[in-house]
Design an enzyme around this catalytic site. Structure first.
Site, short mmCIF file in Angstrom:
data_model
loop_
_atom_site.label_atom_id
_atom_site.label_comp_id
_atom_site.label_asym_id
_atom_site.label_seq_id
_atom_site.Cartn_x
_atom_site.Cartn_y
_atom_site.Cartn_z
N SER A 112 36.63 45.76 43.62
CA SER A 112 36.30 44.87 44.72
C SER A 112 34.80 44.85 45.00
O SER A 112 34.33 44.02 45.78
CB SER A 112 37.04 45.30 45.99
OG SER A 112 36.68 46.62 46.35
N ASN A 115 36.02 40.72 51.22
CA ASN A 115 35.29 41.89 51.66
C ASN A 115 33.97 41.55 52.35
O ASN A 115 33.53 42.26 53.25
CB ASN A 115 35.03 42.84 50.48
CG ASN A 115 36.21 43.75 50.23
OD1 ASN A 115 37.07 43.91 51.08
ND2 ASN A 115 36.27 44.35 49.06
N HIS A 152 40.58 40.83 41.32
CA HIS A 152 40.68 41.75 42.45
C HIS A 152 41.96 41.48 43.24
O HIS A 152 42.03 40.53 44.01
CB HIS A 152 39.45 41.61 43.35
CG HIS A 152 39.54 42.44 44.61
ND1 HIS A 152 39.12 41.99 45.83
CD2 HIS A 152 40.02 43.69 44.81
CE1 HIS A 152 39.33 42.92 46.74
NE2 HIS A 152 39.89 43.95 46.14
N GLU A 173 41.45 37.67 43.88
CA GLU A 173 40.16 37.02 43.69
C GLU A 173 39.76 37.13 42.21
O GLU A 173 39.55 38.24 41.71
CB GLU A 173 39.09 37.67 44.56
CG GLU A 173 39.34 37.51 46.05
CD GLU A 173 38.35 38.28 46.90
OE1 GLU A 173 37.84 37.73 47.89
OE2 GLU A 173 38.08 39.47 46.59
#
Length: 286
Positions: free
Chosen positions: A122, A194, A143, A155
């Site tokens: 990530s 994130n 991810h 992702e």
């Protein structure tokens, strides 16, 4: 690019084992789970058994579907034996650059010539790993989110040298295992989720450190005002403060953000890592 039928997942921790399980549950792929740590494959199989048993109890799966999914996952302690037959390799080892670098160097030598090579990281963009394979056009980030068997999102991140064929194959694979892919057309630290999470968490810590409100009231405000299922401090505790701290340190080293806040630094230094240690921003009974 051909269909990705044979999948290898490297790393049998929580993320890797669940990526393997979700892949197996689709019924469309053969899966090999690789880990060199003694006993880890057995622990992963036991954890996956608990997950499917719970789904059977809740009538989300039949016993036959659960047993068939587990049977599709083969355990392998040696990546050199698993890699040559893989159409897709997903690296899911610990969030440590050197550990991931070692996996990608090995894949460059041992994976089949047409394999897609993906990292579940990530925070470590694929451009930092892809050149170690000698075939960066076949590399991308994929991810997934924890818990993989519940969270729909993946992702998919295109590196500067990633081919369109690799992107298409990665997106198709995610859909094939009943997850939802989103594509980042170019790399950025932290990807989408994130970056947004970090921005919210950092602002929450600024409010806390400034004495504007307690962690509990900040979490309540976010839950009731933004309709988040969990406030930022409970979410950090759930994820692990050491994980968040390490990611912030990595981002700072790359020049993409400030150092970790002092409140977070102190908690981690004292071993208060969140739910897993029994204490973080909040206390958790044993």
């Amino acid at each position: 690019m051909h269909e990705l039928k044979r999948v290898v997942v490297v790393g049998a921790g929580t993320m890797g084992s669940q990526i393997a399980l979700q892949t197996a549950l689709s019924g469309r792929h053969d899966v090999t789970l690789v880990d060199t740590v003694p006993g880890q494959l057995e622990r992963a199989r036991a954890q996956n058994r608990k997950l499917v048993d719970r789904s059977v109890e809740k009538a989300r799966l039949t016993r036959e579907q659960a047993d068939a999914a587990l049977a599709r996952i083969q355990d392998e302690p040696d990546l050199a034996r698993a890699a040559p037959s893989a159409d897709l390799v997903i690296e899911a080892v610990i969030e440590d650059f050197d550990a991931k670098k070692g996996v990608f160097e090995q894949l460059g030598k041992q994976a089949s010539s047409g394999a897609v090579l993906a990292s579940n990281s990530s925070t470590i963009a694929i451009s930092r790993l892809a050149d170690f394979t000698g075939r960066p056009e076949q590399c991308c980030n994929m991810h997934f989110f924890h818990p993989v068997t519940v969270m729909q999102l993946c992702e998919v991140v295109r590196g500067p040298k990633t081919s369109q064929a690799t992107v298409d194959a990665a997106m198709d694979f995610v859909r094939s295992i009943d997850r939802t892919p989103v594509l980042l057309k170019k790399e950025i630290w932290g990807f989408i989720v994130n970056r947004i999470l970090f921005a919210a968490a950092e602002e929450a810590m600024r409010l806390l450190e400034g004495g504007y409100a307690s962690a509990e009231d900040i979490d309540t405000a976010v839950q009731k005002g933004l309709n988040w299922p969990m406030g930022p401090f409970h979410l950090l505790d759930f994820s692990g403060l050491d994980v968040f701290y390490g990611a912030m340190e990595d981002r700072h080293r790359l020049g993409d953000g400030p150092p970790p806040p002092e409140t977070l630094r102190t908690l981690v230094k004292e071993g208060h890592l969140g739910r897993k240690s029994g204490k973080g921003f909040f206390d958790y009974p044993a």
